[in-house]
Enzyme design. Structure first.
Site, PDB file in Angstrom:
ATOM      1  N   GLY A  85       2.478   2.350  -5.666  1.00  0.00           N
ATOM      2  CA  GLY A  85       3.064   3.344  -6.767  1.00  0.00           C
ATOM      3  C   GLY A  85       3.371   2.617  -7.968  1.00  0.00           C
TER       4      GLY A  85
ATOM      5  N   ASP B  19       0.275   3.833   5.024  1.00  0.00           N
ATOM      6  CA  ASP B  19       0.774   2.889   4.928  1.00  0.00           C
ATOM      7  C   ASP B  19       0.565   2.023   6.192  1.00  0.00           C
ATOM      8  OD1 ASP B  19       2.642   1.006   2.863  1.00  0.00           O
ATOM      9  OD2 ASP B  19       3.177   0.825   5.023  1.00  0.00           O
TER      10      ASP B  19
ATOM     11  N   PHE C  30       3.533  -0.962   1.074  1.00  0.00           N
ATOM     12  CA  PHE C  30       2.311  -0.920   0.157  1.00  0.00           C
ATOM     13  C   PHE C  30       2.124   0.331  -0.434  1.00  0.00           C
ATOM     14  CE2 PHE C  30       0.400  -4.411   3.351  1.00  0.00           C
ATOM     15  CZ  PHE C  30       0.897  -5.192   2.638  1.00  0.00           C
ATOM     16  N   ASP C  31       2.618   1.505   0.210  1.00  0.00           N
ATOM     17  CA  ASP C  31       2.982   2.825  -0.681  1.00  0.00           C
ATOM     18  C   ASP C  31       3.817   2.554  -1.887  1.00  0.00           C
ATOM     19  OD1 ASP C  31       1.453   4.866   0.524  1.00  0.00           O
ATOM     20  OD2 ASP C  31       2.864   4.885   2.022  1.00  0.00           O
ATOM     21  N   VAL C  32       4.866   1.758  -1.641  1.00  0.00           N
ATOM     22  CA  VAL C  32       5.840   1.567  -2.927  1.00  0.00           C
ATOM     23  C   VAL C  32       5.093   0.750  -3.770  1.00  0.00           C
ATOM     24  CG1 VAL C  32       7.908   0.532  -3.563  1.00  0.00           C
ATOM     25  CG2 VAL C  32       7.741   2.176  -1.621  1.00  0.00           C
TER      26      VAL C  32
END
Length: 392
Positions: free
Chosen positions: A181, A148, A176-178
């Site tokens: 997802g 991220d 940005f990971d969240v």
């Protein structure tokens, strides 16, 4: 699969009956599969014998387990499989063959040598909805590492974060990971809808950079539609004022005026209604252009009283505002509002507090059936189930 130690079954969720083979680790994939599990899907978390990396990301910890790992892995069962071992690889392939959904975040092409890439899996399971999460896509960026922080830097987000004359900063979370997802879940649900009509699965691909560029909405639009390259402005907004922290007698208060009516209400509460009629400040674009003149006029009034006094009066008048809380205060505020932000799956010493799924459904609500699993906790059960013959 059954587990005599499991809690009584919750009401069937909207995704009940779907099997998810979760070959992901770290954050984007596990967050996505946890939300699917909350909605009723059966999620089998496949880990290497070393376990998900986040098991070792500490402090903080709860009972010597990383709270990072605990935050994104409830409602799953864990099996440790060494894909270089023939028996374990056969079990992994059988799990993929039986799954409705497979989620993986290996480097693009990394599962091909194990026969677990989309082409291989869909050959034996044509209905599979196969979601691949990467950092930079499966083309020219396939070999780039996808953390991220790297994407925050390379997407341009860090150039927007921090004081105008200071260094760039990362966001306080792996935003940005969240986001990726969540995009993965949207793609999976869309593919499931298509499968229900056609019987055919498909390959869902998402990557952090594309999610970042989409998620920076007004900033990326400023460039692609207007030719403007945004730069960091501290807590200020490029298109609105006020829309930032402003000092009061005892600390900052976030105050926003998203339209002219809200600004008039703000001026009434502050006792300066004449500002709303001033041609320098009457419209949104005027306030934005003349923020350096308007800001001290608002601060002069705000500094006369404490922030929470202003908060209650402004909210009552329809002005959006709020104090800058710490995380514990944020959770506490949600509790005050009756949002019940904390749930506790598991029982006894296995009970682990967790943050509630943000989705509310009137007929098939999320459920919290299992605490985050220990590494390989359900391995014997899952291996035995995979060894049973199937009728399909």
């Amino acid at each position: 699969m059954t587990d005599s130690s499991a809690p009584p079954p919750a009401p069937a969720g909207p995704l009940s009956g779907l099997l998810v083979a979760d070959f992901s680790r770290i954050l984007a994939g596990p967050y996505a599969t946890m939300l699917l599990a909350d909605l009723g899907a059966e999620v089998v978390k496949v880990e290497s014998p070393a376990g998900d990396d986040t098991r070792t990301w500490m402090p903080p910890v709860r009972d010597e387990v990383s709270t990072y790992y605990l935050g994104v892995n409830r409602n799953k069962r864990s099996v440790a499989l060494d894909l270089k071992d023939a028996g374990d690889l056969a079990a992994a392939r059988e799990l993929a063959r039986r799954a409705d959904i497979m989620v993986e975040n290996f480097k693009p092409g990394g599962l091909r040598r194990f026969g677990l890439d989309y082409e291989s899996v869909s050959g034996s399971n044509p209905g599979i909805v196969y979601a691949s999460i990467s950092g930079f896509g499966s083309g020219g960026g396939a070999s780039l590492p996808g953390y991220d922080l790297i994407v925050q830097a390379m997407s341009g987000l860090m150039s927007l974060t921090g004081e105008p004359d200071g260094p760039p900063y990362r966001a306080g979370i792996s935003v940005f990971d969240v986001m990726t997802g969540l995009h993965a879940i949207i793609g999976v649900l869309a593919a499931l809808h298509h499968r229900a009509e056609t019987g055919r699965g498909q390959h869902v691909e998402v990557n952090l950079l594309s999610s970042a560029l989409s998620g920076m909405v007004n900033h990326t639009s400023a460039f692609v539609a207007g030719g403007v390259v945004p730069m960091r402005m501290g807590n200020a907004h490029p298109s609105l004022f006020p829309y930032e922290p402003l000092p009061t007698a005892d600390g900052d208060l976030i105050i926003t005026a998203g339209n002219d009516g809200q600004f008039r209400a703000l001026c009434e509460v502050l006792g300066v209604p004449e500002l709303a009629g001033d041609p320098r400040f009457a419209r949104t674009k005027d306030r934005t252009a003349n923020r350096e003149e308007l800001r001290p006029l608002l601060v002069e009034r705000l500094k006369q009283r404490p922030k929470m006094e202003w908060f209650h009066e402004l909210v009552a008048a329809g002005v959006a505002c709020g104090p800058i809380n710490t995380v514990d205060e944020g959770v506490g505020f949600a509790e005050e509002l009756g949002l019940d932000p904390v749930v506790t799956p598991g029982e006894g010493d296995r009970a682990v507090p967790s943050v509630r799924n943000p989705i509310s459904l009137s007929l098939t609500p999320p459920s919290y059936r299992l605490p985050p699993p220990a590494l390989g906790e359900h391995g014997a059960e899952i291996r035995a189930w995979l060894a049973e013959p199937t009728t399909d």
